[in-house]
Design a protein around this motif. Structure first.
Motif, PDB file in Angstrom:
ATOM      1  N   LYS A 328      87.154  25.981  49.700  1.00  0.00           N
ATOM      2  CA  LYS A 328      85.957  26.730  49.313  1.00  0.00           C
ATOM      3  C   LYS A 328      86.147  27.398  47.961  1.00  0.00           C
ATOM      4  CE  LYS A 328      83.672  28.569  52.582  1.00  0.00           C
ATOM      5  NZ  LYS A 328      83.216  29.417  53.720  1.00  0.00           N
ATOM      6  N   GLN A 329      87.354  27.902  47.712  1.00  0.00           N
ATOM      7  CA  GLN A 329      87.632  28.561  46.440  1.00  0.00           C
ATOM      8  C   GLN A 329      87.624  27.560  45.284  1.00  0.00           C
ATOM      9  OE1 GLN A 329      91.412  30.577  46.331  1.00  0.00           O
ATOM     10  NE2 GLN A 329      90.919  31.736  44.505  1.00  0.00           N
ATOM     11  N   ARG A 330      88.138  26.358  45.529  1.00  0.00           N
ATOM     12  CA  ARG A 330      88.228  25.361  44.455  1.00  0.00           C
ATOM     13  C   ARG A 330      86.932  24.609  44.228  1.00  0.00           C
ATOM     14  NH1 ARG A 330      90.789  21.174  45.213  1.00  0.00           N
ATOM     15  NH2 ARG A 330      91.326  21.326  47.432  1.00  0.00           N
ATOM     16  N   THR A 331      86.206  24.303  45.310  1.00  0.00           N
ATOM     17  CA  THR A 331      85.055  23.398  45.192  1.00  0.00           C
ATOM     18  C   THR A 331      83.727  24.021  45.572  1.00  0.00           C
ATOM     19  OG1 THR A 331      85.242  22.573  47.479  1.00  0.00           O
ATOM     20  CG2 THR A 331      86.611  21.509  45.798  1.00  0.00           C
ATOM     21  N   LYS A 332      83.739  25.234  46.162  1.00  0.00           N
ATOM     22  CA  LYS A 332      82.514  25.890  46.640  1.00  0.00           C
ATOM     23  C   LYS A 332      81.849  25.093  47.761  1.00  0.00           C
ATOM     24  CE  LYS A 332      83.157  28.774  43.254  1.00  0.00           C
ATOM     25  NZ  LYS A 332      83.819  30.072  43.505  1.00  0.00           N
ATOM     26  N   MET A 333      82.614  24.215  48.404  1.00  0.00           N
ATOM     27  CA  MET A 333      82.080  23.403  49.501  1.00  0.00           C
ATOM     28  C   MET A 333      82.763  23.780  50.813  1.00  0.00           C
ATOM     29  SD  MET A 333      81.586  19.521  47.997  1.00  0.00           S
ATOM     30  CE  MET A 333      83.298  19.297  47.503  1.00  0.00           C
ATOM     31  N   LEU A 335      84.591  22.730  54.402  1.00  0.00           N
ATOM     32  CA  LEU A 335      85.631  21.728  54.649  1.00  0.00           C
ATOM     33  C   LEU A 335      85.005  20.382  54.990  1.00  0.00           C
ATOM     34  CD1 LEU A 335      88.675  21.664  54.627  1.00  0.00           C
ATOM     35  CD2 LEU A 335      88.685  22.166  57.061  1.00  0.00           C
ATOM     36  N   GLU A 336      83.945  20.403  55.798  1.00  0.00           N
ATOM     37  CA  GLU A 336      83.271  19.169  56.189  1.00  0.00           C
ATOM     38  C   GLU A 336      82.655  18.479  54.978  1.00  0.00           C
ATOM     39  OE1 GLU A 336      82.988  22.033  57.630  1.00  0.00           O
ATOM     40  OE2 GLU A 336      83.872  21.680  59.620  1.00  0.00           O
ATOM     41  N   GLU A 337      81.978  19.251  54.113  1.00  0.00           N
ATOM     42  CA  GLU A 337      81.365  18.684  52.909  1.00  0.00           C
ATOM     43  C   GLU A 337      82.421  18.090  51.984  1.00  0.00           C
ATOM     44  OE1 GLU A 337      77.508  21.701  52.479  1.00  0.00           O
ATOM     45  OE2 GLU A 337      79.424  22.180  51.533  1.00  0.00           O
ATOM     46  N   TYR A 338      83.524  18.802  51.840  1.00  0.00           N
ATOM     47  CA  TYR A 338      84.594  18.342  50.949  1.00  0.00           C
ATOM     48  C   TYR A 338      85.175  17.024  51.449  1.00  0.00           C
ATOM     49  CZ  TYR A 338      89.199  18.122  48.751  1.00  0.00           C
ATOM     50  OH  TYR A 338      90.321  17.707  48.083  1.00  0.00           O
ATOM     51  N   TYR A 339      85.447  16.944  52.741  1.00  0.00           N
ATOM     52  CA  TYR A 339      86.046  15.729  53.276  1.00  0.00           C
ATOM     53  C   TYR A 339      85.105  14.538  53.158  1.00  0.00           C
ATOM     54  CZ  TYR A 339      90.763  16.143  55.020  1.00  0.00           C
ATOM     55  OH  TYR A 339      92.123  16.193  55.084  1.00  0.00           O
ATOM     56  N   LYS A 340      83.817  14.780  53.362  1.00  0.00           N
ATOM     57  CA  LYS A 340      82.853  13.689  53.210  1.00  0.00           C
ATOM     58  C   LYS A 340      82.776  13.229  51.762  1.00  0.00           C
ATOM     59  CE  LYS A 340      79.929  14.911  57.164  1.00  0.00           C
ATOM     60  NZ  LYS A 340      78.588  15.402  57.598  1.00  0.00           N
ATOM     61  N   SER A 341      82.816  14.198  50.829  1.00  0.00           N
ATOM     62  CA  SER A 341      82.752  13.851  49.404  1.00  0.00           C
ATOM     63  C   SER A 341      83.975  13.062  48.969  1.00  0.00           C
ATOM     64  CB  SER A 341      82.614  15.118  48.557  1.00  0.00           C
ATOM     65  OG  SER A 341      83.833  15.868  48.540  1.00  0.00           O
TER      66      SER A 341
END
Length: 450
Positions: A328-333, A335-341
């Motif tokens: 969240k700190q690095r991507t503002k996303m 965990l679920e959104e980050y993994y999908k991306s």
């Protein structure tokens, strides 16, 4: 108080506890008095309301339950002391039986660390590399010092390795259809022709260029690059060289010596001796750490323990939360959104977290079992050593560190854990077989930066 061990399954200990009527009655009297001091009842001064009025206002059963809650911590501490238990989670109280004028009974379940079967330490052999500091390592460290304090001046010649090139550059990344997915107008920046800090494609393109030269460079973007729009594609750069700068090494004088070392150094010979001593200390420390890690790994592999599901679950949740906060700190996303991306499956994440949690719990239990086996304890002098080392690292006084620890008790607990861990490692290394592996003068030892 009386107690009876009912069962011990894996790391769960169940004990029946009985508090005699007299002991509970004494606590009940104290609880009535405490409640009377706290509540406001019209017509009575605080602390003077009679027992019957308190029961009418709050309920007799409620007051009896409160009396049990008030005495429970002391009773549980006595049970732990009697059975020599070290709980790793809050105990669970069940089957409570409270009746006025009778003994109070209940069962309590403690979750304790499981028993660890450690191997025979004399059967464990680890390698301890012994490096000799070579003159080439001293030369490299000294050159790094000079480079760090070097200044740069413009030169009218082709750029060489180690120079800096000031250039305007533009960037274009196209998709498979030739459309721009990323681009920007020319920007001015300075590029150091050093493969340690710069992409080799850029170093190769700019080496040999002069002011006024134009040079392209293509860089293949990694397939796993976080920006999927450009991942796996080619980034095309166009450089317009403005200036070539060469490094000017600083003079080896008193000012230079003061900047590169805190030691009392007045000559290059003394500086080289200091560098050699520091490298030797660092290599020995790194070799010791490597041997310790090998010892822990081999002891863990040879140990036997049934990992408690609860400990693994808590560690897994801790790792997941820490990872989620980092994402969240690095991507503002999320965990679920980050993994999908990233094109990953959340199932893969959970499997990795489970694996890491089990590894962490196993490591903790084995080291803790070693500490208990060797009777490791943290004394005042150990903490004083930790504080002195921390003060030296931060360049402040030990008193300042102590003041900080008073305000942050969690850091103090961490310091105790670190001291205990270090003493445990020391005890382990005294028990295992250490095989010193001597390395030659030109052995591939890391040339530490000074």
């Amino acid at each position: 108080m009386k107690s009876e061990l009912l069962s011990q399954e894996k790391n769960i200990v169940t004990i029946k506890v009985t508090v005699d009527q007299a002991g509970y009655a004494a606590q009940l009297k104290k609880t009535y008095a405490e409640i009377a001091k706290r509540v406001n009842i019209p017509g009575f001064r605080k602390g003077k309301a009679p027992k019957t009025v308190l029961e009418m206002r709050l309920g007799k059963d409620s007051i009896m339950s409160q009396a049990f809650e008030d005495m429970l911590p002391k009773v549980l501490d006595e049970v732990c002391a009697e059975y020599d238990l070290e709980p790793i989670a809050s105990p669970v109280v069940d089957d409570l039986d409270i009746k006025e004028g009778e003994d109070v009974s209940f069962t309590v379940k403690y979750e304790v660390e499981p028993e660890v079967t450690l191997p025979e330490f004399s059967d464990i052999t680890v390698d301890l590399p012994v490096f000799a500091v070579s003159e080439s390592m001293v030369d490299e460290a000294l050159e790094n010092m000079k480079k760090r304090l070097s200044t740069y001046k413009p030169v009218n010649r082709p750029a060489r390795h180690g120079d800096k090139v000031r250039a305007a550059y533009s960037l274009v990344v196209k998709d498979d259809d030739g459309k721009d997915v990323l681009s920007h107008e020319p920007q001015i920046d300075t590029f150091e022709l050093d493969n340690l800090s710069m992409r080799p494609e850029i170093v190769e393109a700019l080496t040999g260029t002069e002011a006024g030269a134009k040079k392209p460079a293509d860089i293949n973007v990694a397939d796993d690059y976080r920006d999927k729009a450009v991942a796996g594609k080619t980034a095309h750069y166009e450089f317009d060289v403005i200036e070539v700068q060469e490094p000017v090494a600083p003079e080896m004088n008193e000012e230079f010596f003061r900047k590169v070392t805190a030691e009392n150094v007045h000559s290059e010979e003394e500086l080289r001796a200091t560098i050699r001593e520091n490298l030797d200390k660092r290599l020995k420390a790194d070799a010791r750490t490597a041997a310790e890690n090998e010892a822990i790994a081999k002891i863990t592999e040879a140990s036997q323990v049934e990992l408690p599901d609860s400990m693994v679950r808590r560690q897994r949740e801790h790792l997941r939360k820490r990872f989620e906060e980092n994402v969240k700190q690095r991507t503002k996303m999320s965990l679920e959104e980050y993994y999908k991306s990233e094109g990953h499956d959340l199932k893969e994440l959970e499997e990795n977290l489970e694996k890491d949690a089990r590894r962490d719990v196993m490591g903790y239990l084995v080291v803790d079992a070693c500490a208990k086996k060797f009777g490791v304890s943290v004394r005042k002098e150990d903490l004083d050593g930790e504080i002195s080392q921390m003060a030296a690292n931060y360049g402040i006084s030990s008193d300042s560190i102590k003041d900080m620890l008073k305000k942050r008790p969690e850091d103090f607990e961490n310091m105790i854990s670190q001291a205990r861990y270090r003493k445990t490692l020391q005890a382990i290394m005294e028990k295992v077989k250490v095989n010193e592996v001597k390395k030659g003068v030109d052995a591939e030892a890391p040339a530490a930066q000074n």
